[in-house]
Design an enzyme around this catalytic site. Sequence first.
Site, short mmCIF file in Angstrom:
data_model
loop_
_atom_site.label_atom_id
_atom_site.label_comp_id
_atom_site.label_asym_id
_atom_site.label_seq_id
_atom_site.Cartn_x
_atom_site.Cartn_y
_atom_site.Cartn_z
CE LYS A 1 -33.01 -42.34 13.51
NZ LYS A 1 -33.92 -41.31 14.08
CE LYS B 1 -31.18 -31.87 14.63
NZ LYS B 1 -30.28 -32.75 15.39
N GLY C 1 -35.25 -37.03 18.88
CA GLY C 1 -35.23 -35.81 19.68
C GLY C 1 -33.99 -34.96 19.43
CG ASP C 2 -31.31 -31.44 18.52
OD1 ASP C 2 -30.27 -32.08 18.38
OD2 ASP C 2 -31.32 -30.19 18.58
CB THR D 1 -25.86 -38.06 22.55
OG1 THR D 1 -26.94 -38.48 21.72
CG2 THR D 1 -25.03 -37.02 21.82
CB SER E 1 -31.50 -43.17 16.59
OG SER E 1 -32.02 -42.30 17.56
#
Length: 449
Positions: free
Chosen positions: A93, A129, A168-169, A212, A381
């Site tokens: 994840k 990632k 997402g990032d 976040t 998430s």
Amino acid sequence: MTNATEYVQRIQNNIHQKDTGQVEFLQAIDEFMPSATQFLEKHPEYIKRNILGLLSEPERIIQFRVPWQDGEGNWQVNRGYRIQYNSAIGPYKGGLRFHPSVNLSILKFLAFEQIFKNSLTGLPIGGGKGGSDFDPKGKSDDEIMRFCQSFMMELSKHIGPSIDVPAGDIGVGAREIGYLFGEYKRLKQYDAGVLTGKPLDFWGSKIRTEATGYGLVYYVKHLLQAEKDSFEGKTVMVSGSGNVAIYAIEKVQELGGKVITCSDSSGFIYDPEGIDLALLKEVKEEKRERLTAYAEKRDSAVYHAGQSVWTLKETADIALPCATQNEIDETLANNLVECGVKIIAEGANMPCTLEAVNVFEKANVWYCPGKAANAGGVAVSALEMSQNAQRLSWESEQVDRQLDEIMKNIYQTCRQTAAAYGNEKNLLLGANVAGFEKVAKVMYAQGLV
Ligand code: NDP
């Protein structure tokens, strides 16, 4: 030299030799290893089974070509990656980053950190990632869509709700997740749990967008509470103006603090009256404009082109770096100490260099590492995965309450673990040890795999 010191040094040297030049990855390794040494001194059974050696090696690295057609009909190509680092405690994840700086080193550092972050949440998720060196800036919606579809064409072979669940990032928000999800559905089947951070209309979780930033502020709130203090009347400096920064600002303001800065890669805003959040959201989320547009519409705001927000010389209590890695070096850290900052909490991943962290430790400033303080995003998430599996959608209040509870647990775990190792204020040590302990225990129990 103890057995643990010698063992960890051997692993660290080996990684430095094999991965020479992977600057960010080696930085994350060097930041983690002193804590691992302290833990292994108390747990020689993990040395005997070489658990740290196994954990340091990613389980799998996937690299692929992403061909796509731009608006003028030209054939373009980018590089795509997915790092599946550790699946001891659950499916891989971790987010996807689309930014021109993306390379193997950056994604390996992010995936390595993600292992311990995910472990700290207490939820069953492993570390991963991915991303691409694709630059979404200035691209049309159609170009973004075509890129996402091509990226997913390959990524879909390697992910699934029980295998690997990206989110997402930087550069990947609800729009990109929507296109990625659509393509996955076309190629495989309708599997809501294959991606998180989805729009609310198709199985996204309430509060995931905010998670976040909110979680970061909850972490600091619990630290302040333990010190018989609160956000009320505090002056806060924030960097970034993306997803994490915006919702950190929102929560600080809700709790009575004043945020006086935000930034993007072109410069920063100093707004002594406090950031106008509605205007910031309009500029960044709705119109996707640069921060210069904020300054033009707000009399009290001063825009500093081409400068780091951390060069600002104004009194502040708390700093929340929410942009990117290595934004605060030793010099900028010293500036923050001179500004009177007492708490640094990382919304971004590894925004402080090792030298900056040393400055904070010496100055007795609370340093809250990203792997603990920004874990709220991945925690929600994981709650999104639970909702998708149940085919239910929980109310905002329920998700928000759970997020606050998770952040409180993470904060307390960091502090109690640090105290158990004789250094109560060292939240980095606490985060590293507590995150590692759970993964090590499970890897030991699962055998040599
Ligand atoms: P966004 O893409 O929404 O925003 C990123 C912000 O940081 C933008 O303001 C961007 O400015 C700025 N930025 C990016 N790169 C640089 C750079 N090289 N120099 C200066 N400014 C830069 O990303 P997020 O808010 O999602 O992510 C921010 C950080 O938080 C990252 O480190 C990410 O890994 C971390 N994080 C994110 C999570 C999430 O849920 N989204 C979860 C946990 C951590 P510009 O627009 O000019 O590029």
